[in-house]
Design an enzyme around this catalytic site. Structure first.
Site, PDB file in Angstrom:
ATOM      1  N   GLY A 229       0.393  -1.343  -0.230  1.00 35.60           N
ATOM      2  CA  GLY A 229       0.198   0.147   0.138  1.00 35.60           C
ATOM      3  C   GLY A 229       0.820   1.732   0.171  1.00 35.60           C
ATOM      4  N   GLY A 273       3.857  -3.889  -3.808  1.00 40.68           N
ATOM      5  CA  GLY A 273       3.721  -4.380  -4.921  1.00 40.68           C
ATOM      6  C   GLY A 273       4.064  -2.845  -5.771  1.00 40.68           C
ATOM      7  N   ARG A 274       3.434  -1.753  -5.735  1.00 41.39           N
ATOM      8  CA  ARG A 274       2.900  -0.716  -6.648  1.00 41.39           C
ATOM      9  C   ARG A 274       4.552  -0.375  -6.320  1.00 41.39           C
ATOM     10  NH1 ARG A 274      -1.312   2.134  -7.332  1.00 41.39           N
ATOM     11  NH2 ARG A 274      -2.049   0.861  -5.922  1.00 41.39           N
ATOM     12  N   ARG A 309      -6.005   1.838 -15.634  1.00 41.93           N
ATOM     13  CA  ARG A 309      -6.226   2.965 -13.986  1.00 41.93           C
ATOM     14  C   ARG A 309      -6.881   4.277 -14.261  1.00 41.93           C
ATOM     15  NH1 ARG A 309      -2.762   4.582 -10.902  1.00 41.93           N
ATOM     16  NH2 ARG A 309      -3.251   4.369  -9.407  1.00 41.93           N
ATOM     17  N   TYR A 313     -10.594   4.384 -12.042  1.00 43.25           N
ATOM     18  CA  TYR A 313     -10.221   5.498 -10.727  1.00 43.25           C
ATOM     19  C   TYR A 313      -9.738   6.580 -10.840  1.00 43.25           C
ATOM     20  CZ  TYR A 313      -8.016   0.735  -8.906  1.00 43.25           C
ATOM     21  OH  TYR A 313      -7.822  -0.272  -8.566  1.00 43.25           O
ATOM     22  N   CYS A 340     -15.009   1.363 -27.455  1.00 40.29           N
ATOM     23  CA  CYS A 340     -15.998   1.287 -27.057  1.00 40.29           C
ATOM     24  C   CYS A 340     -16.548   1.801 -26.094  1.00 40.29           C
ATOM     25  CB  CYS A 340     -16.658   0.330 -28.314  1.00 40.29           C
ATOM     26  SG  CYS A 340     -16.494   0.295 -29.776  1.00 40.29           S
TER      27      CYS A 340
HETATM   28  C1  LIG Z   1      -2.814  -5.603  -3.527  1.00 34.86           C
HETATM   29  C2  LIG Z   1      -2.261  -6.103  -2.219  1.00 34.86           C
HETATM   30  C3  LIG Z   1      -1.054  -6.144  -2.241  1.00 34.86           C
HETATM   31  C4  LIG Z   1       0.158  -5.134  -2.786  1.00 34.86           C
HETATM   32  O1  LIG Z   1      -0.652  -3.726  -2.289  1.00 34.86           O
HETATM   33  P1  LIG Z   1       0.237  -2.042  -3.477  1.00 34.86           P
HETATM   34  O2  LIG Z   1      -0.523  -1.333  -3.490  1.00 34.86           O
HETATM   35  O3  LIG Z   1       0.840  -3.080  -4.662  1.00 34.86           O
HETATM   36  O4  LIG Z   1       1.502  -1.985  -2.783  1.00 34.86           O
HETATM   37  C5  LIG Z   1      -0.403  -6.391  -0.991  1.00 34.86           C
HETATM   38  N1  LIG Z   1      -0.964  -7.064   0.227  1.00 34.86           N
HETATM   39  C6  LIG Z   1      -2.350  -7.489  -0.179  1.00 34.86           C
HETATM   40  C7  LIG Z   1      -2.981  -8.464   0.997  1.00 34.86           C
HETATM   41  C8  LIG Z   1      -3.193  -7.040  -1.761  1.00 34.86           C
HETATM   42  O5  LIG Z   1      -4.068  -7.685  -1.445  1.00 34.86           O
END
Ligand SMILES: *Cc1c(COP(=O)(O)O)cnc(C)c1O
Length: 419
Positions: A229, A273-274, A309, A313, A340
Site C-alpha cells: 500500500g 507491489g506498487r 487505472r 479510478y 468502445c
Molecule cells: C494488493 C495487495 C498488496 C500490494 O499492494 P500495493 O498497493 O501494490 O503495494 C499487498 N498485499 C495484499 C494482501 C494485497 O491485496
C-alpha cells in the site's frame, strides 16, 4: 518530482525497429536500485523482508530480478503461486495472502511450503480439512472502526478482508489448541498511501496487538506483516514517501512495544507491489489520429486494455511526448484509446505540447497494476512487455497477444459441427 525518462526518443525509435508499439517497458537498473534502497533503509529493522505483491507485475523475469535482490513473493491465487515457483521462489519466500480461497489454492500453497495467511476465522477448519494445518500460520487483521482507510481501499469496516479484533484472539487460541506452533500477524489497510505516518501507525497497531495477544493467548510471534500500500507520486506535485522515515518510525514503535515487554522479537515483513516497480514502467504508444469535435482528441495505438487505472479510478498518469520534452504544453487534449467505452481515456483536458500523428508518447508509472490489470473486452489484445537492461539492451519478457490467444479457449472444430 523528476520526470526524466530512462530512454530518449532515438533509443525508442531503435527499439521500434524490432518491437512495435504499444508496449510496456521496465527499467531494470532503477528497479534494482530501488530494491537496494528499500533494503538499506530497513536494514536496522529486525528480520526485514519484502514480499513483492505479484499481482502488481506478474512477470517471472521481474520476479527473478527481485528474487536476486532478496525479495520474496506475495501471492493470492494459484497462477501467481505457479508463476513464483517458475521464478524459483518457494517455501518461506512465498507469502500466500488470499481471500475467499478455493481448496486447490491452499493445497498448492501448502505443497510449496509457503507462509499461509488466513483471511477469516472459518478458514482454520477449511484449511485443516483440505490441506492440513501447517506448523506456521498467520492471520490478516481488519481493524474495522479503529482505523480509517483511504480512497482506493475504502473504510476497513466496509472491507471484506480479515479478522475482527475479537476473532484474532479466538483464532490464535484455536490454533494453539490444534497444535500450531508458530504464528504471524498480517494487515493491509492502505492503498497508494503517501503519508509516512500511516505505515508507522500500522506497525504500531500490529506490535501492540502482538504484545496483547502474546500475553493473553500465551504464544510467541515469529513475524508481523505490514502489508503493502505504499503509494507513488503519480502527480508531478505528489511527494514520495521516505523509506528511511518509515523504517525509523517502525524501529521506534518496536522499541516501545516488543523490547519494553521483553518479547521474542518478531521479524518485520512488507508486501508492497506498487512502489517496487510502479515508477519504473512506461507504456509507450504511437499517436494514430487527431480528432477535433467539441474537444481535441489524440488517439493512441494503446487503449485501456493496456492500462486501466485512468478509466477505473480516474487516476492521473503523466504523459511525455518524446522529443518534445522541452516544448511548451500549450494544447489541451483528451488522450484516448480505441475501446468502445467513453472512459477509455489516458488523460482528460491535459495540457501537452502540440501533438502530430506519428508522435510517440510515454505514459509514466505503469510498472505496477498496469499490464497486469488488462482485459480482452472489445477484442482488445494486451501488449508486449519489454525489459530495458542495465547495459541499455532490450529484452522482450512477454510477447504481445495475438488473435489466436484470444481464441485459445474456443473450440472451432466443435463450432463447425455445431448445428
Ligand atoms: C494488493 C495487495 C498488496 C500490494 O499492494 P500495493 O498497493 O501494490 O503495494 C499487498 N498485499 C495484499 C494482501 C494485497 O491485496
Amino acid at each position: 518530482m523528476n520526470r526524466t525518462l530512462p530512454f530518449t526518443k532515438e533509443h525508442i525509435e531503435d527499439i521500434l525497429q524490432q518491437y512495435p508499439t504499444p508496449f510496456h517497458i521496465y527499467d531494470e537498473k532503477a528497479i534494482r536500485q530501488n530494491a537496494r534502497h528499500l533494503k538499506t533503509a530497513f536494514g536496522g529493522v529486525h528480520g526485514f523482508k519484502e514480499y513483492f505483491a505479484v499481482k502488481a507485475l506478474p512477470n517471472p523475469f521481474i520476479l527473478k530480478i527481485l528474487k536476486e535482490e532478496g525479495f520474496g513473493a506475495d501471492c493470492s491465487s494459484l497462477p501467481e503461486l505457479l508463476l513464483s515457483e517458475r521464478a524459483g521462489l518457494m517455501g518461506k519466500n512465498i507469502m500466500f495472502s488470499s481471500n475467499d480461497t478455493p481448496a486447490k489454492e491452499y493445497q498448492k500453497a501448502k505443497a510449496l511450503g509457503a507462509i499461509i495467511n488466513l483471511d477469516d476465522i472459518s478458514h482454520i477448519e477449511f484449511l485443516e480439512k483440505h490441506a492440513g494445518l501447517p506448523e506456521l500460520l498467520s492471520f490478516r487483521y481488519n481493524p474495522g472502526p479503529l482505523r480509517t482507510g483511504n480512497a482506493i481501499i475504502g473504510q476497513p469496516e466496509e472491507a471484506k478482508y480479515g479478522f475482527t479484533r475479537a476473532q484474532l484472539f479466538e483464532g490464535y487460541h484455536l490454533l494453539k489448541a490444534k497444535g500450531v506452533k508458530r504464528f504471524g500477524l498480517h494487515t493491509m489497510v492502505a492503498s497508494n498511501e503517501l503519508d509516512n505516518a500511516y505505515f508507522i501507525e500500522t506497525a504500531r497497531m500490529l506490535l501492540d496487538l502482538v504484545v496483547e495477544i502474546s500475553a493473553e493467548v500465551g504464544i510467541e510471534f515469529e513475524f508481523i506483516n505490514m502489508g503493502g500500500g505504499i503509494g507513488i507520486p503519480y502527480r508531478p506535485d505528489d511527494v514520495p514517501v521516505s523509506y528511511e522515515k518509515i523504517a525509523d518510525g517502525v524501529s521506534q514503535a518496536y522499541e516501545e512495544t516488543v523490547h519494553r515487554h521483553g518479547l521474542r522479537p518478531p521479524k518485520v515483513f512488507l508486501e508492497c507491489g506498487r512502489i517496487i516497480t510502479g515508477p519504473y514502467g512506461y507504456l509507450v504508444s504511437t499517436v494514430l489520429h487527431r480528432k477535433n469535435t467539441y474537444k481535441q482528441f489524440v488517439g493512441l495505438d494503446a487503449n485501456m486494455a493496456n492500462l486501466m487505472r485512468p478509466a477505473i479510478y480516474g487516476a492521473y498518469h503523466h504523459i511525455t511526448v518524446l522529443g518534445k520534452e522541452d516544448a511548451p504544453p500549450n494544447h489541451k487534449y483528451d488522450v484516448t484509446g480505441s475501446l468502445c467505452e467513453n472512459n477509455d481515456k489516458f488523460a482528460i483536458d491535459r495540457m501537452l505540447p502540440e501533438i502530430e500523428i506519428g508522435d510517440i508518447v510515454a505514459i509514466h508509472n505503469t510498472g505496477a497494476h498496469g499490464h497486469a490489470m488488462g482485459f480482452n473486452y472489445n477484442g482488445k489484445l494486451r501488449s508486449a512487455e519489454l525489459l530495458l537492461r542495465e547495459n541499455g539492451k532490450v529484452v522482450q519478457i512477454r510477447r504481445p497477444e495475438r488473435p489466436e490467444d484470444y481464441f485459445a479457449t474456443l473450440d472451432f472444430e466443435q463450432l463447425e459441427n455445431f448445428k
